[in-house]
Write a protein that holds these residues in place. Structure first.
Motif, PDB file in Angstrom:
ATOM      1  N   GLY A 146      -0.216  -5.247 -17.102  1.00  0.00           N
ATOM      2  CA  GLY A 146      -1.102  -4.369 -16.350  1.00  0.00           C
ATOM      3  C   GLY A 146      -0.810  -4.380 -14.862  1.00  0.00           C
ATOM      4  N   TRP A 147      -0.479  -5.574 -14.313  1.00  0.00           N
ATOM      5  CA  TRP A 147      -0.224  -5.643 -12.875  1.00  0.00           C
ATOM      6  C   TRP A 147       1.035  -4.870 -12.490  1.00  0.00           C
ATOM      7  CZ3 TRP A 147       4.428  -8.014 -12.020  1.00  0.00           C
ATOM      8  CH2 TRP A 147       4.867  -8.983 -12.939  1.00  0.00           C
ATOM      9  N   GLY A 148       2.030  -4.861 -13.386  1.00  0.00           N
ATOM     10  CA  GLY A 148       3.230  -4.080 -13.110  1.00  0.00           C
ATOM     11  C   GLY A 148       2.935  -2.592 -13.126  1.00  0.00           C
ATOM     12  N   ASN A 149       2.116  -2.165 -14.080  1.00  0.00           N
ATOM     13  CA  ASN A 149       1.737  -0.756 -14.148  1.00  0.00           C
ATOM     14  C   ASN A 149       0.915  -0.341 -12.932  1.00  0.00           C
ATOM     15  OD1 ASN A 149       3.040  -0.370 -16.606  1.00  0.00           O
ATOM     16  ND2 ASN A 149       1.247  -0.949 -17.802  1.00  0.00           N
ATOM     17  N   LEU A 150       0.097  -1.268 -12.421  1.00  0.00           N
ATOM     18  CA  LEU A 150      -0.693  -0.960 -11.226  1.00  0.00           C
ATOM     19  C   LEU A 150       0.218  -0.702 -10.035  1.00  0.00           C
ATOM     20  CD1 LEU A 150      -3.323  -0.794  -9.593  1.00  0.00           C
ATOM     21  CD2 LEU A 150      -3.225  -3.290  -9.346  1.00  0.00           C
ATOM     22  N   VAL A 151       1.188  -1.567  -9.812  1.00  0.00           N
ATOM     23  CA  VAL A 151       2.098  -1.404  -8.664  1.00  0.00           C
ATOM     24  C   VAL A 151       2.883  -0.101  -8.785  1.00  0.00           C
ATOM     25  CG1 VAL A 151       4.110  -2.362  -7.493  1.00  0.00           C
ATOM     26  CG2 VAL A 151       2.265  -3.887  -8.249  1.00  0.00           C
ATOM     27  N   ARG A 152       3.387   0.178  -9.977  1.00  0.00           N
ATOM     28  CA  ARG A 152       4.159   1.418 -10.163  1.00  0.00           C
ATOM     29  C   ARG A 152       3.273   2.644  -9.993  1.00  0.00           C
ATOM     30  NH1 ARG A 152       6.602  -2.050 -13.573  1.00  0.00           N
ATOM     31  NH2 ARG A 152       5.164  -1.679 -15.277  1.00  0.00           N
ATOM     32  N   GLY A 153       2.054   2.574 -10.501  1.00  0.00           N
ATOM     33  CA  GLY A 153       1.140   3.704 -10.368  1.00  0.00           C
ATOM     34  C   GLY A 153       0.783   3.979  -8.916  1.00  0.00           C
ATOM     35  N   LEU A 154       0.564   2.929  -8.139  1.00  0.00           N
ATOM     36  CA  LEU A 154       0.243   3.108  -6.724  1.00  0.00           C
ATOM     37  C   LEU A 154       1.415   3.703  -5.961  1.00  0.00           C
ATOM     38  CD1 LEU A 154      -1.723  -0.186  -6.020  1.00  0.00           C
ATOM     39  CD2 LEU A 154      -2.653   2.125  -6.077  1.00  0.00           C
ATOM     40  N   LYS A 155       2.615   3.258  -6.289  1.00  0.00           N
ATOM     41  CA  LYS A 155       3.796   3.812  -5.633  1.00  0.00           C
ATOM     42  C   LYS A 155       3.932   5.306  -5.957  1.00  0.00           C
ATOM     43  CE  LYS A 155       8.801   3.173  -5.105  1.00  0.00           C
ATOM     44  NZ  LYS A 155       8.745   3.089  -3.634  1.00  0.00           N
ATOM     45  N   LYS A 156       3.644   5.658  -7.192  1.00  0.00           N
ATOM     46  CA  LYS A 156       3.754   7.061  -7.604  1.00  0.00           C
ATOM     47  C   LYS A 156       2.680   7.925  -6.940  1.00  0.00           C
ATOM     48  CE  LYS A 156       3.904   9.991 -11.731  1.00  0.00           C
ATOM     49  NZ  LYS A 156       3.889  10.004 -13.223  1.00  0.00           N
ATOM     50  N   MET A 157       1.464   7.374  -6.806  1.00  0.00           N
ATOM     51  CA  MET A 157       0.355   8.161  -6.282  1.00  0.00           C
ATOM     52  C   MET A 157       0.308   8.176  -4.754  1.00  0.00           C
ATOM     53  SD  MET A 157      -1.075   9.340  -8.979  1.00  0.00           S
ATOM     54  CE  MET A 157      -2.601   9.982  -8.296  1.00  0.00           C
ATOM     55  N   MET A 158       0.705   7.041  -4.111  1.00  0.00           N
ATOM     56  CA  MET A 158       0.553   6.944  -2.663  1.00  0.00           C
ATOM     57  C   MET A 158       1.883   6.894  -1.923  1.00  0.00           C
ATOM     58  SD  MET A 158      -2.752   4.402  -2.346  1.00  0.00           S
ATOM     59  CE  MET A 158      -3.276   5.181  -0.808  1.00  0.00           C
ATOM     60  N   GLY A 159       2.984   6.824  -2.672  1.00  0.00           N
ATOM     61  CA  GLY A 159       4.304   6.792  -2.052  1.00  0.00           C
ATOM     62  C   GLY A 159       4.850   8.176  -1.793  1.00  0.00           C
ATOM     63  N   ARG A 160       6.121   8.240  -1.482  1.00  0.00           N
ATOM     64  CA  ARG A 160       6.771   9.499  -1.141  1.00  0.00           C
ATOM     65  C   ARG A 160       6.608  10.521  -2.268  1.00  0.00           C
ATOM     66  NH1 ARG A 160      12.805   8.915   0.802  1.00  0.00           N
ATOM     67  NH2 ARG A 160      11.649   7.692   2.368  1.00  0.00           N
ATOM     68  N   GLY A 161       6.100  11.685  -1.934  1.00  0.00           N
ATOM     69  CA  GLY A 161       5.895  12.750  -2.902  1.00  0.00           C
ATOM     70  C   GLY A 161       4.603  12.635  -3.672  1.00  0.00           C
ATOM     71  N   GLY A 162       3.830  11.560  -3.459  1.00  0.00           N
ATOM     72  CA  GLY A 162       2.576  11.363  -4.179  1.00  0.00           C
ATOM     73  C   GLY A 162       1.441  12.184  -3.594  1.00  0.00           C
ATOM     74  N   PRO A 163       0.410  12.474  -4.385  1.00  0.00           N
ATOM     75  CA  PRO A 163      -0.701  13.316  -3.907  1.00  0.00           C
ATOM     76  C   PRO A 163      -1.535  12.643  -2.820  1.00  0.00           C
ATOM     77  CG  PRO A 163      -1.188  12.421  -6.084  1.00  0.00           C
ATOM     78  CD  PRO A 163       0.255  12.105  -5.802  1.00  0.00           C
ATOM     79  N   TYR A 164      -1.478  11.315  -2.711  1.00  0.00           N
ATOM     80  CA  TYR A 164      -2.285  10.620  -1.717  1.00  0.00           C
ATOM     81  C   TYR A 164      -1.433  10.017  -0.599  1.00  0.00           C
ATOM     82  CZ  TYR A 164      -5.999  11.079  -5.153  1.00  0.00           C
ATOM     83  OH  TYR A 164      -6.925  11.586  -6.043  1.00  0.00           O
ATOM     84  N   LEU A 165      -0.226  10.500  -0.444  1.00  0.00           N
ATOM     85  CA  LEU A 165       0.636  10.040   0.647  1.00  0.00           C
ATOM     86  C   LEU A 165      -0.018  10.355   1.988  1.00  0.00           C
ATOM     87  CD1 LEU A 165       3.349   8.987   1.788  1.00  0.00           C
ATOM     88  CD2 LEU A 165       4.183  11.346   1.656  1.00  0.00           C
TER      89      LEU A 165
END
Length: 308
Positions: A45-64
């Motif tokens: 779960g912790w790995g999925n959390l880190v990847r999900g945050l990168k996807k959502m708040m990283g480059r190209g993410g909706p919350y960047l």
């Protein structure tokens, strides 16, 4: 230190801390990680959390948001027993001084539910990680866009009722990311052992995330959290240590006690060796004073960056 990886003893440390609005300390129970933490824990779960945050708040993410840098770090602190599946994770959030024992890692709700009733990773981001206020240069954005990028704190109580405020226990985080750089990988275990020893010697009866007397294992009278974390920048300044002083911690004053001078703040230190630990505990943890020779920077309760 390994050959070819010396410690930089020349550069002035003040101002070398990375600027950030909040630090999310993900509880993994592991003591080291791959070089890029988003590539680790693929069945956890912790790995999925880190990847999900990168996807959502990283480059190209909706919350960047370039003005809302969230420093995401893995830690050796153990996750809540309730997070045994890949769908949830645990983390501490600073300088909000909160422990969220169950964070969903799914970005989208299941087909059998609606987004208004299901708690997802998007809910967590909106509840805790988005900024309360926006940078002046963002006022030209449409109001609908600004609203979507603004924190909704009422979601914290409705969707995350198990959240614990860390009010009394100091938290000491030591960069130990050997998978990224062996300087911190070698120095951190020695620092961790010494911090545990010194803290117990000055009256912290329980140290770590395993313990009795600590609410959720993270907060309680005479309790301190000590853990290893992944890369925070500046391996050449190893050992790197962050000391978070909780907002209601007190210091002895005459026959009574007063609010800790650094309450609600995080202090970053560099070039820390085991011989410095007693001084950091005495001066910063117990006395509320900054050790200027090791000071890299700091953060206050509102996310403001501290400099000498």
């Amino acid at each position: 230190m390994p050959e070819g990886l010396p410690i930089d003893n020349e550069q002035v440390l003040n101002g070398t801390m990375v600027g950030y609005a909040q630090q999310l300390v993900v509880c993994t129970g592991k003591r080291d990680w791959t070089s890029r933490i988003e590539n680790d824990g693929k069945d956890r779960g912790w790995g999925n959390l880190v990847r999900g945050l990168k996807k959502m708040m990283g480059r190209g993410g909706p919350y960047l948001d370039p003005f809302n840098n969230i420093l995401v770090t893995n830690s050796s602190l153990r996750p809540s027993p309730s997070t045994k599946s890949q769908s949830t994770a645990s983390a501490l959030l600073f300088p909000a001084f909160k422990y969220i024992p169950s964070i969903p890692t799914s970005i989208a709700p299941s087909s059998s539910t609606t987004s208004s009733t299901t708690t997802t990773l998007k809910t967590f981001i909106r509840a805790f990680l988005l900024p309360k206020h926006h940078h002046a240069t963002q006022t030209t954005l449409p109001q609908s866009k600004l609203t979507a990028l603004t924190r909704t704190p009422e979601l914290q109580s409705t969707h995350f009722p198990g959240t614990i405020d860390i009010l009394h226990s100091p938290t000491i985080l030591i960069c130990g990311h050997g998978g990224r750089d062996m300087r911190c990988g070698l120095m951190a275990p020695a620092l961790e052992t010494e911090f545990q020893r010194v803290l117990r010697g000055v009256g912290f009866d329980s140290v770590g995330s395993e313990t009795e007397g600590a609410v959720g294992g993270v907060d309680g009278p005479n309790h301190a959290n000590v853990g290893l974390i992944s890369h925070v920048g500046g391996h050449k300044y190893a050992g790197n240590v962050i000391v978070y002083i909780p907002p209601k911690m007190t210091v002895r004053s005459g026959s009574g006690s007063t609010l800790h001078p650094l309450a609600g703040k995080g202090i970053w230190y560099g070039r820390v060796e085991p011989k410095h630990v007693q001084g950091i505990v005495d001066e910063t943890v117990l006395g509320g004073r900054v050790v200027t020779d090791h000071f890299r920077g700091g953060i206050d309760r509102n996310g403001g960056i501290l400099r000498l």
